[in-house]
Design a protein around this motif. Structure first.
Motif, PDB file in Angstrom:
ATOM      1  N   UNK A 156     -14.092   0.062   6.520  1.00 65.63           N
ATOM      2  CA  UNK A 156     -14.638   0.026   7.907  1.00 65.63           C
ATOM      3  C   UNK A 156     -13.802   1.145   8.550  1.00 65.63           C
ATOM      4  N   UNK A 157     -14.754   1.949   9.577  1.00 65.88           N
ATOM      5  CA  UNK A 157     -14.060   2.768  10.305  1.00 65.88           C
ATOM      6  C   UNK A 157     -13.850   2.573  11.648  1.00 65.88           C
ATOM      7  N   UNK A 158     -12.667   2.488  12.339  1.00 63.31           N
ATOM      8  CA  UNK A 158     -12.427   2.239  13.520  1.00 63.31           C
ATOM      9  C   UNK A 158     -12.031   3.580  14.030  1.00 63.31           C
ATOM     10  N   UNK A 159     -11.520   3.680  15.310  1.00 63.57           N
ATOM     11  CA  UNK A 159     -11.466   4.777  16.317  1.00 63.57           C
ATOM     12  C   UNK A 159     -10.365   5.818  15.707  1.00 63.57           C
ATOM     13  N   UNK A 160      -9.150   5.332  15.271  1.00 58.42           N
ATOM     14  CA  UNK A 160      -8.065   5.971  14.762  1.00 58.42           C
ATOM     15  C   UNK A 160      -7.641   5.998  13.276  1.00 58.42           C
ATOM     16  N   UNK A 161      -8.552   5.071  12.520  1.00 56.86           N
ATOM     17  CA  UNK A 161      -8.311   4.925  11.002  1.00 56.86           C
ATOM     18  C   UNK A 161      -9.375   4.368  10.392  1.00 56.86           C
ATOM     19  N   UNK A 162      -9.291   4.240   9.108  1.00 58.33           N
ATOM     20  CA  UNK A 162     -10.353   3.685   8.312  1.00 58.33           C
ATOM     21  C   UNK A 162      -9.705   2.512   7.602  1.00 58.33           C
ATOM     22  N   UNK A 163     -10.253   1.465   7.753  1.00 51.17           N
ATOM     23  CA  UNK A 163      -9.554   0.270   6.881  1.00 51.17           C
ATOM     24  C   UNK A 163     -10.516   0.041   5.607  1.00 51.17           C
ATOM     25  N   UNK A 164      -9.693  -0.030   4.718  1.00 53.60           N
ATOM     26  CA  UNK A 164     -10.202  -0.222   3.206  1.00 53.60           C
ATOM     27  C   UNK A 164      -9.830  -1.143   2.330  1.00 53.60           C
ATOM     28  N   UNK A 165     -10.484  -2.302   2.085  1.00 50.95           N
ATOM     29  CA  UNK A 165     -10.046  -3.509   1.219  1.00 50.95           C
ATOM     30  C   UNK A 165     -10.483  -3.210  -0.121  1.00 50.95           C
ATOM     31  N   UNK A 166      -9.507  -3.367  -1.056  1.00 51.61           N
ATOM     32  CA  UNK A 166      -9.739  -3.294  -2.510  1.00 51.61           C
ATOM     33  C   UNK A 166      -9.335  -4.379  -3.393  1.00 51.61           C
ATOM     34  N   UNK A 167     -10.290  -4.815  -4.457  1.00 48.63           N
ATOM     35  CA  UNK A 167      -9.730  -5.361  -5.755  1.00 48.63           C
ATOM     36  C   UNK A 167      -9.953  -4.848  -6.769  1.00 48.63           C
ATOM     37  N   UNK A 168      -8.612  -4.303  -7.108  1.00 48.86           N
ATOM     38  CA  UNK A 168      -8.557  -3.602  -8.389  1.00 48.86           C
ATOM     39  C   UNK A 168      -8.704  -4.497  -9.563  1.00 48.86           C
ATOM     40  N   UNK A 169      -9.403  -3.974 -10.418  1.00 48.64           N
ATOM     41  CA  UNK A 169      -9.828  -4.665 -11.889  1.00 48.64           C
ATOM     42  C   UNK A 169      -8.421  -4.880 -12.526  1.00 48.64           C
ATOM     43  N   UNK A 170      -8.390  -6.047 -12.977  1.00 48.38           N
ATOM     44  CA  UNK A 170      -7.142  -6.815 -13.697  1.00 48.38           C
ATOM     45  C   UNK A 170      -7.519  -6.191 -15.020  1.00 48.38           C
ATOM     46  N   UNK A 171      -6.616  -5.863 -16.012  1.00 48.00           N
ATOM     47  CA  UNK A 171      -6.519  -5.058 -17.294  1.00 48.00           C
ATOM     48  C   UNK A 171      -6.639  -6.173 -18.224  1.00 48.00           C
ATOM     49  N   UNK A 172      -6.517  -7.592 -17.689  1.00 45.36           N
ATOM     50  CA  UNK A 172      -6.707  -8.627 -18.751  1.00 45.36           C
ATOM     51  C   UNK A 172      -5.766  -8.760 -19.974  1.00 45.36           C
TER      52      UNK A 172
END
Length: 255
Positions: free
Chosen positions: A94-110
């Motif tokens: 999501x792009x806001x006025x002063x920064x971009x917010x990025x949510x991540x779910x990194x793959x589990x190596x298992x």
């Protein structure tokens, strides 16, 4: 601005285990979720006052991310521009006025590190994606990054060396991400704080014994360091095997 990130390990299940308590008690400006394991149309719950952004995996009941925000963003984007990962619903920006917010779910190596090569490419693709974003404006990255970076970040570090989430390869990629100009906000404020974890196995009374790992993060662009007011772990919320983590940003003085 108060931001929360939480791997809910299935949002429908978490709704019955106190999910709304987090929203009602913490009143976040945005809450970022990982491992939603659902499509939006599979449930009828509502989040008054929040706009919803969902990125569900093609595979049913698997992975998935979402962001609920009380402030309408300038724009929203899904994925990191790589189909192999984007079909698993692992990122929202999501792009806001002063920064971009990025949510991540990194793959589990298992178990057995079966997915470690897949994950290593994801790490590089993510770093490239963030680099492109940061050419436009600073970024805040949050989520379940599935790695304990340093020995202080898990209870039993020596016995876990080489296990998924604590391999030299995974920790090295996290170091590369920080070296690219990102700050681990919790360690920025609390460099020596021990027994601060965000995930506990369901086995062996791990949560009761606080035998945990810190694998959920808020990272911010170094250009935002002056705005970090606090970075918190919220273990009092028990609706998942992870607990929420929180970042509080000061207002942008240049806004």
């Amino acid at each position: 601005m108060k931001l929360i990130s939480w791997n809910v390990n299935g949002l429908r299940a978490c709704m019955g285990k106190g999910f709304m308590d987090v929203i009602e008690q913490e009143q976040p400006d945005a809450i970022c979720l990982q491992e939603t394991k659902m499509l939006r149309e599979q449930a009828d719950f509502q989040f008054p006052g929040y706009l919803e952004y969902w990125n569900s995996a093609e595979k049913k009941g698997y992975s998935g991310t979402a962001i609920f925000t009380s402030t309408e963003p300038i724009s929203a984007a899904y994925g990191i521009g790589c189909e192999d990962y984007d079909r698993e619903g692992r990122a929202i920006t999501l792009e806001y006025e002063s920064f971009c917010l990025v949510t991540i779910y990194t793959p589990n190596s298992q178990r057995g590190l079966e997915r470690l090569p897949f994950r290593m490419v994801f790490e590089d693709k993510l770093r490239e994606y963030l680099y492109r974003l940061r050419e436009k404006k600073p970024v805040v990255v949050c989520g379940d990054l599935n790695v304990a970076h340093r020995p202080i970040d898990l209870k039993n570090d020596k016995s876990n060396i080489g296990n998924a989430g604590y391999t030299y390869e995974e920790r090295g990629k996290f170091s590369e991400l920080l070296a690219s100009g990102m700050t681990d906000t919790f360690r920025y404020l609390y460099p020596d704080k021990e027994e601060a974890y965000s995930w506990w196995s369901y086995r062996s009374n791990s949560r009761e014994n606080n035998t945990g790992w810190r694998i959920d993060y808020f990272l911010c662009d170094k250009r935002l360091e002056s705005r970090i007011e606090d970075s918190l772990i919220l273990p009092q919320y028990t609706g998942s095997d992870h607990c929420p983590v929180c970042l509080i940003l000061k207002e942008d003085e240049n806004a």
